[in-house]
Design an enzyme around this catalytic site. Sequence first.
Site, PDB file in Angstrom:
ATOM      1  CE  LYS A 192     -25.854  12.080  22.178  1.00  0.00           C
ATOM      2  NZ  LYS A 192     -24.495  12.162  21.627  1.00  0.00           N
ATOM      3  CB  SER A 246     -27.027   9.307  29.438  1.00  0.00           C
ATOM      4  OG  SER A 246     -27.158   7.984  28.970  1.00  0.00           O
TER       5      SER A 246
END
Length: 408
Positions: free
Chosen positions: A59, A309
């Site tokens: 992110k 992720s």
Amino acid sequence: MSFPPKPWPVTARAIDEAASLLESVARVTPVESSRALSTYSGQPTWLKCENLQRSGSFKVRGAYVRMSRLSAEEKAAGVVAASAGNHAQGVAVAAASLGINAVVYMPSDAALPKVAATREYGAEVRLVGTSVDDALTAAKQEAQATGATFIHPFDHNDIIAGQGTVAREILDQVPDVATILVPVGGGGLLAGVAAYCAQRAPHVTVVGVQAARASAWTHSLVHGEPTTTDVASTMADGIAVSTPGVHPFEIAQRAKTRVVTVSEEDISRALLYTTERAKLVVEPAGVAGVAALMAYPGQFEGPVVAVLSGGNIDPNVMLRVVRHGLVAAGRFLVMKVNLIDRPGALATMLFDLASQKANIMHVDHVRTGVDLAIDEVEVTMQVETKGPEHCAELLEFMRSRGYRLSST
């Protein structure tokens, strides 16, 4: 008369430029080969370790690119965001790097380690409501009232460009990659990876992976537009998004990206597998690609790269998910047995279990219950086993010894 192709909303050049912006901020995370997963899936398999990224997930890439392109006036006015975890930490790290004041709204029941990390990175955290939707509403109201810029977690082309740098690194690190498996929630990461591969490596297949209990993408692709879908409770809360982003959906659809779903059992098995065999701490949403490899062996052309992720997992959640994974993998058995309540009955049963190499983790002994006769007790045991075959052998052995039992 032929017309030139419509330009991509996020170009490969824009992603290359984003990579330059991120050189001093985001790490080029490693890819790790996995012999165990390669054997399991039947294809050479690599893991792209964004769980080792700054702030613990990909992110920070998109957040930094988006915020670095704000005007001087916008930077001075600050930014506001909403998140239950990874986006919050990414925004906090990016804001600190750029000298921007950041306010992040998080649900009141957000995991304490994630709240603490966001504050430690320098953002002001405000807890509000009981859901991310409540936090989003509060963040947008704050932006309107103060003039701060709202940093969306996925639905902005600069965010997508930043996330697309993951694909750029994968193509450098595994030049012969054939398939990239990407966890997908709102779609920023999926769109970035799909956009870059479609323009720079069209032979690479990009597959999004979503939790079956939060499968907004599969419904949206059927309808041809972002469609709101009811989201059930899932351990993969990081990708539990009810509506795909407009910008990510446009890109993923144009790139003809496929999306598959995985069950809670698939996710928990994958998390256990990456912990035991790859020695990596990954959050449930982060192992969605590994879960797809294990759920659909042989269905993806190799070499395969599964993007891990994120790795921001609450230790308490980790304990529950690992236990769930042990059950799903047939390594953990919960067994209920009704015994005649007489001295030595419990000890005899435990001795019988020990003779079969079953490791008893916990025992509950109940003497009262509507289903129990006056001379019966119910014993519930948590038993560690060696796998599914051992579970079946153990149950058959217990029945052969005359025990009345059920497994859960």
